[in-house]
Motif scaffolding. Structure first.
Motif, PDB file in Angstrom:
ATOM      1  N   ILE A 132     -10.660  53.516  31.999  1.00 55.20           N
ATOM      2  CA  ILE A 132     -10.874  52.153  32.475  1.00 55.20           C
ATOM      3  C   ILE A 132      -9.538  51.567  32.905  1.00 55.20           C
ATOM      4  N   HIS A 133      -9.495  51.144  34.162  1.00 59.50           N
ATOM      5  CA  HIS A 133      -8.293  50.548  34.742  1.00 59.50           C
ATOM      6  C   HIS A 133      -8.126  49.132  34.207  1.00 59.50           C
ATOM      7  N   LEU A 134      -6.951  48.836  33.681  1.00 60.78           N
ATOM      8  CA  LEU A 134      -6.641  47.509  33.151  1.00 60.78           C
ATOM      9  C   LEU A 134      -5.347  47.014  33.772  1.00 60.78           C
ATOM     10  N   SER A 135      -5.028  45.768  33.546  1.00 57.01           N
ATOM     11  CA  SER A 135      -3.802  45.152  34.047  1.00 57.01           C
ATOM     12  C   SER A 135      -3.186  44.274  32.974  1.00 57.01           C
ATOM     13  N   THR A 136      -1.885  44.093  33.077  1.00 61.59           N
ATOM     14  CA  THR A 136      -1.226  43.071  32.282  1.00 61.59           C
ATOM     15  C   THR A 136      -1.405  41.746  33.021  1.00 61.59           C
ATOM     16  N   ALA A 137      -1.069  40.661  32.387  1.00 65.25           N
ATOM     17  CA  ALA A 137      -1.172  39.355  33.042  1.00 65.25           C
ATOM     18  C   ALA A 137      -0.328  39.315  34.313  1.00 65.25           C
ATOM     19  N   GLU A 169      -4.786  49.537  21.270  1.00 64.11           N
ATOM     20  CA  GLU A 169      -3.485  50.171  21.529  1.00 64.11           C
ATOM     21  C   GLU A 169      -3.519  51.692  21.391  1.00 64.11           C
ATOM     22  N   LYS A 170      -4.208  52.208  20.389  1.00 58.42           N
ATOM     23  CA  LYS A 170      -4.230  53.657  20.161  1.00 58.42           C
ATOM     24  C   LYS A 170      -4.964  54.408  21.264  1.00 58.42           C
ATOM     25  N   GLU A 171      -5.765  53.701  22.057  1.00 62.67           N
ATOM     26  CA  GLU A 171      -6.554  54.336  23.112  1.00 62.67           C
ATOM     27  C   GLU A 171      -6.017  54.029  24.511  1.00 62.67           C
ATOM     28  N   ILE A 172      -4.850  53.409  24.579  1.00 64.73           N
ATOM     29  CA  ILE A 172      -4.232  53.038  25.852  1.00 64.73           C
ATOM     30  C   ILE A 172      -3.161  54.051  26.219  1.00 64.73           C
ATOM     31  N   ARG A 173      -3.162  54.437  27.481  1.00 65.34           N
ATOM     32  CA  ARG A 173      -2.062  55.220  28.048  1.00 65.34           C
ATOM     33  C   ARG A 173      -1.453  54.378  29.156  1.00 65.34           C
ATOM     34  N   HIS A 203      -4.264  51.965  30.834  1.00 64.13           N
ATOM     35  CA  HIS A 203      -5.549  52.613  31.095  1.00 64.13           C
ATOM     36  C   HIS A 203      -6.204  52.923  29.754  1.00 64.13           C
ATOM     37  N   LEU A 204      -7.477  52.585  29.625  1.00 65.59           N
ATOM     38  CA  LEU A 204      -8.209  52.766  28.376  1.00 65.59           C
ATOM     39  C   LEU A 204      -8.959  54.101  28.395  1.00 65.59           C
TER      40      LEU A 204
END
Length: 135
Positions: A37-42, A70-74, A94-95
């Protein structure tokens, strides 16, 4: 790099997010094809809106507490093949939390609807996000 407090997922309003987030939200085609899953910072949200949501009048922004996932983020660099070079924005979260990955009520802390004001998203972000869209 210090850890952010929150990270964010942008979702078009064509995939409505209900008032109560379900156990699992449907994956976007991009997320399903990527396997994460694509994520973004603010700080990354304005350009993510510009590159991927330019044709949208509104988007849902889902806020995730970073410490909870956090443990599932790269943290990975953006692929220039998707939307051009974005290396000046740093690494993107990315999750990776399953096959297929999931995002739902256990990960989403809150949701906001952002409606674009004018022709560009940048004019929307400042007033609608103050105090909520934080690192």
């Amino acid at each position: 790099m210090s850890s952010p407090t929150y990270i964010y997922k942008l979702v078009p309003t064509s995939s409505p997010v209900p008032d109560i987030v379900p156990d699992v939200l449907p994956l976007s085609d991009l997320d399903a094809n990527s396997g994460f899953i694509h994520l973004s910072t603010a700080a990354q949200i304005p350009n993510t809106l510009r590159h991927f949501f330019a044709d949208q009048d509104a988007v849902y922004v889902l806020r995730l507490v970073y410490a909870h996932v956090e443990k599932e983020i790269r943290w990975e660099g953006p692929q220039a093949t998707v939307c051009g070079d974005r290396s000046d924005e740093g690494m993107f979260p990315h999750l990776y939390n399953g096959k297929p990955p999931k995002l739902g009520k256990d990960e989403v802390e809150s949701v906001r609807l952002f409606t674009r004001v004018g022709d560009i998203w940048e004019t929307t972000i400042i007033p609608e996000a103050q105090g909520w869209l934080v690192e």
